[in-house]
Write a protein that holds these residues in place. Structure first.
Motif, PDB file in Angstrom:
ATOM      1  N   SER A   1     -13.495  50.047 -85.204  1.00  0.00           N
ATOM      2  CA  SER A   1     -12.824  48.861 -85.660  1.00  0.00           C
ATOM      3  C   SER A   1     -12.365  49.071 -87.079  1.00  0.00           C
ATOM      4  O   SER A   1     -12.879  49.882 -87.790  1.00  0.00           O
ATOM      5  N   SER A   2     -11.374  48.322 -87.475  1.00  0.00           N
ATOM      6  CA  SER A   2     -10.921  48.408 -88.851  1.00  0.00           C
ATOM      7  C   SER A   2     -10.668  47.013 -89.335  1.00  0.00           C
ATOM      8  O   SER A   2     -10.214  46.168 -88.616  1.00  0.00           O
ATOM      9  N   GLY A   3     -10.954  46.751 -90.581  1.00  0.00           N
ATOM     10  CA  GLY A   3     -10.832  45.389 -91.003  1.00  0.00           C
ATOM     11  C   GLY A   3      -9.940  45.164 -92.180  1.00  0.00           C
ATOM     12  O   GLY A   3      -9.559  44.058 -92.441  1.00  0.00           O
TER      13      GLY A   3
ATOM     14  N   ASN B   1      -7.899  46.921 -85.851  1.00  0.00           N
ATOM     15  CA  ASN B   1      -8.129  45.630 -86.496  1.00  0.00           C
ATOM     16  C   ASN B   1      -8.707  44.598 -85.537  1.00  0.00           C
ATOM     17  O   ASN B   1      -9.627  43.850 -85.879  1.00  0.00           O
TER      18      ASN B   1
ATOM     19  N   SER C   1     -12.311  45.346 -84.687  1.00  0.00           N
ATOM     20  CA  SER C   1     -13.178  44.961 -85.800  1.00  0.00           C
ATOM     21  C   SER C   1     -13.415  43.457 -85.821  1.00  0.00           C
ATOM     22  O   SER C   1     -14.544  42.987 -85.998  1.00  0.00           O
TER      23      SER C   1
ATOM     24  N   SER D   1     -13.826  49.405 -91.557  1.00  0.00           N
ATOM     25  CA  SER D   1     -13.734  48.490 -90.423  1.00  0.00           C
ATOM     26  C   SER D   1     -15.114  48.115 -89.900  1.00  0.00           C
ATOM     27  O   SER D   1     -15.363  46.969 -89.524  1.00  0.00           O
TER      28      SER D   1
END
Length: 571
Positions: free
Chosen positions: A15-17, A136, A139, A185
């Motif tokens: 995940s990436s945030g 995204n 995340s 993330s």
């Protein structure tokens, strides 16, 4: 429905945030080692979409699991997430062609078939890595659904994109940047209060699959930059060890009753991996692979002294195809705990062995099935092989590593660790035959033959372990991850099992075929595909239960059919 799969490499989830705009040009895909080579046709997409619609009413989606849900909702049960193989690619473009590895949008006059173009969240069955939109949203989903429900996160490597697009050659700086995106993330998803254990994958080094041994300037640079990119996920007292060999230990969770707890060993499988031509096997006394086995055995002794159990996590799963022979046999003997327990202490239990790399949803037995070298010089009181006695000694090379690199007590007395000088590791003794081109095979049939071999050769399975391979979030099949349930302390429902035992797991997947058409709410981006106990009628994930289940699997055609479907997430 069925899948064709050539098990040569893996890809995965993450995940990436935060911000995902990148100065560097990034490309995706591996160099011809991806298993699925055909682009799905419109008819195939329709069939898969129908199958996913059927899941809504299918028993796989939790049906018949009320009793299991009650047991797993007990306060004695903890949870952790295993995610793997991010392969984040900021160069991914929505509406690009799959044959450009999802990097280039075609001219309208050259391409009129929208069904073969990429979607917002990724393209299954194509040679493409993960778009930022998938990272995204994953995340955000993990943050909303799981940040308060898990005790720790195992993240088993390969956050760097594949290096398959000649127009965008990959660099180490980009790999480090992509690992930083992945770490950020996960921090966004789980915060700083949940331990996250990272790991080095074969696409987290440059060039792909090449990592020199400890002391080499490229290895030192890679480990230091990865540790920095991960932003404190390697504990301070383990930095010297990680800077040396790319592996480290971290305590995960304490048992609430009776003391003890779980400790993770994040191992560097690149030093056992056949494809890494920069190091040899584990026969040479100064080989990186043998040194890592010595470190694991030392950590087993330390865990015994501290009353803790172990979770091993790595990237490339151990088997005869992936590991050099001496390293494979050494790993099997080590994790099967053929280490004489000193004094009155009982040996620690390795409760989980978690790997990625292969994209599929699978597991395999691991145990000592061969003596790696002779003579063993065993005695009635010492059943160790020659190399086991050597690496267990506190004197000599491995004693120097214990006291000079691996011991955090020693590390507290100095600010910098001296590591061995750089050497030409490629000249080291190599126990592997020449690497031949991979021959496509039936992955599931290979697993079944291995189950049969282990059961036939080890009828009472006195020293077996189980390695689990989690599916990926990269849309090579469909984005997916596992949630494991484990026993934190015994109670009336689990009185026969020790704390730390894995009890069950759930596989969550994202249906990109529908999500690319209409994005769902974040909370519904992933749905539970199945719970292991619901599908296979297994009570827990102990070795005994796996053996009983494997016996049933080998004798049931219908179970094998379901096993095959779930391996490729295509039911």
């Amino acid at each position: 429905m069925s899948s064709t799969y050539n098990n040569s490499e893996s890809t995965a989830l993450l995940s990436s945030g935060s911000s995902c705009s990148r100065r560097s040009r990034l490309a995706s895909c591996s160099r011809g080692v991806w298993a699925v080579t055909a682009i799905a046709t419109l008819a195939t997409l329709a069939v898969i979409a129908m199958a996913w619609a059927m899941l809504a009413t299918n028993d796989l989606n939790g049906g018949g699991g009320d009793k299991g849900d009650r047991r797993l909702n007990s306060t004695s049960v903890g949870r952790f997430i295993h995610i793997t193989d991010l392969h984040v690619d900021p160069n991914y473009k929505d509406g690009a062609t799959a044959y450009s590895q999802c990097h280039r949008v075609p001219k309208t006059s050259d391409h009129s078939d929208d069904s073969s173009l990429t979607g917002r969240f990724g393209r299954p069955n194509a040679k493409c890595d993960s778009p930022v939109a998938l990272i995204n949203t994953t995340s955000a989903y993990l943050r909303r659904q799981w940040s308060q429900k898990v005790d720790f996160v195992a993240w088993t490597g390969d956050s760097g994109r594949h290096d398959g697009d000649a127009e965008f050659p990959r660099t180490l700086d980009e790999i480090i940047e992509q690992n930083a995106i992945a770490a950020q993330s996960l921090r966004h998803a789980f915060g700083s209060h949940i331990p996250i254990v990272p790991n080095v994958g074969n696409n987290d080094v440059s060039p792909h699959n090449e990592l020199p041994g400890p002391g080499h300037k490229r290895a030192r640079r890679t480990f230091r930059q990865l540790a920095h990119a991960w932003g404190g996920l390697v504990p301070d007292d383990q930095l010297a060890t990680f800077h040396y060999g790319g592996y480290f230990a971290r305590d995960l969770a304490d048992y609430p009753q009776g003391g003890g707890g779980l400790t993770a060993l994040s191992v560097n499988t690149m030093y056992w991996y056949r494809a890494n031509a920069k190091v040899g096997g584990c026969k040479a006394k100064d080989s990186p692979g043998l040194a890592q086995l010595a470190w694991i055995r030392w950590q087993i002794r330390r865990a015994r002294e501290r009353g803790r159990d172990l979770v091993i996590l790595g990237h490339v799963a151990p088997n005869q195809d992936n590991y050099r022979p001496s390293c494979y046999h050494g790993y099997m003997r080590t994790v099967a705990q053929i280490v004489p327990p000193p004094g009155p202490h009982s040996p620690p239990i390795i409760h989980a062995q978690l790997f990625g790399h292969s994209n599929v949803d699978a597991w395999a037995f691991v145990g000592p099935d061969a003596d790696w070298a002779s003579p063993t010089n065993n005695t009635a009181s010492d059943s160790r092989l020659w190399w086991e006695r050597q690496v267990d000694e506190e004197e000599g090379r491995f004693g120097e590593l214990i006291h000079g690199v691996w011991s955090e007590e020693e590390q507290s007395m100095r600010s910098e660790t001296t590591v061995p000088d750089e050497r030409d590791w490629a000249t080291m003794e190599d126990d592997s035959p020449p690497v031949r081109p991979a021959v496509p095979g039936d992955f599931v049939e290979t697993l079944l033959r291995e189950y049969e071999r282990v059961i036939m050769q080890t009828p009472r399975h006195p020293r077996l372990g189980v390695t689990t391979i989690s599916p990926s979030v990269i849309p090579k099949l469909l984005p997916a991850f596992r949630v494991f349930h484990y026993l934190r302390h015994t109670d009336s429902a689990w009185r026969h099992l020790p704390p730390g035992t894995l009890l069950d797991y759930d596989v969550y997947t994202a249906n990109l075929y529908s999500h690319n058409k209409k994005a769902p709410p974040v909370d519904g981006f992933y749905q539970r595909l199945y719970r292991f106990s619901d599908v296979y009628g297994i009570n827990d994930l102990s070795v005994d239960s796996y053996v009983r289940w494997a016996r049933r699997l080998l004798t049931s055609k219908s179970m094998r059919k379901r096993f095959r479907a779930l391996t490729f997430l295509d039911m």
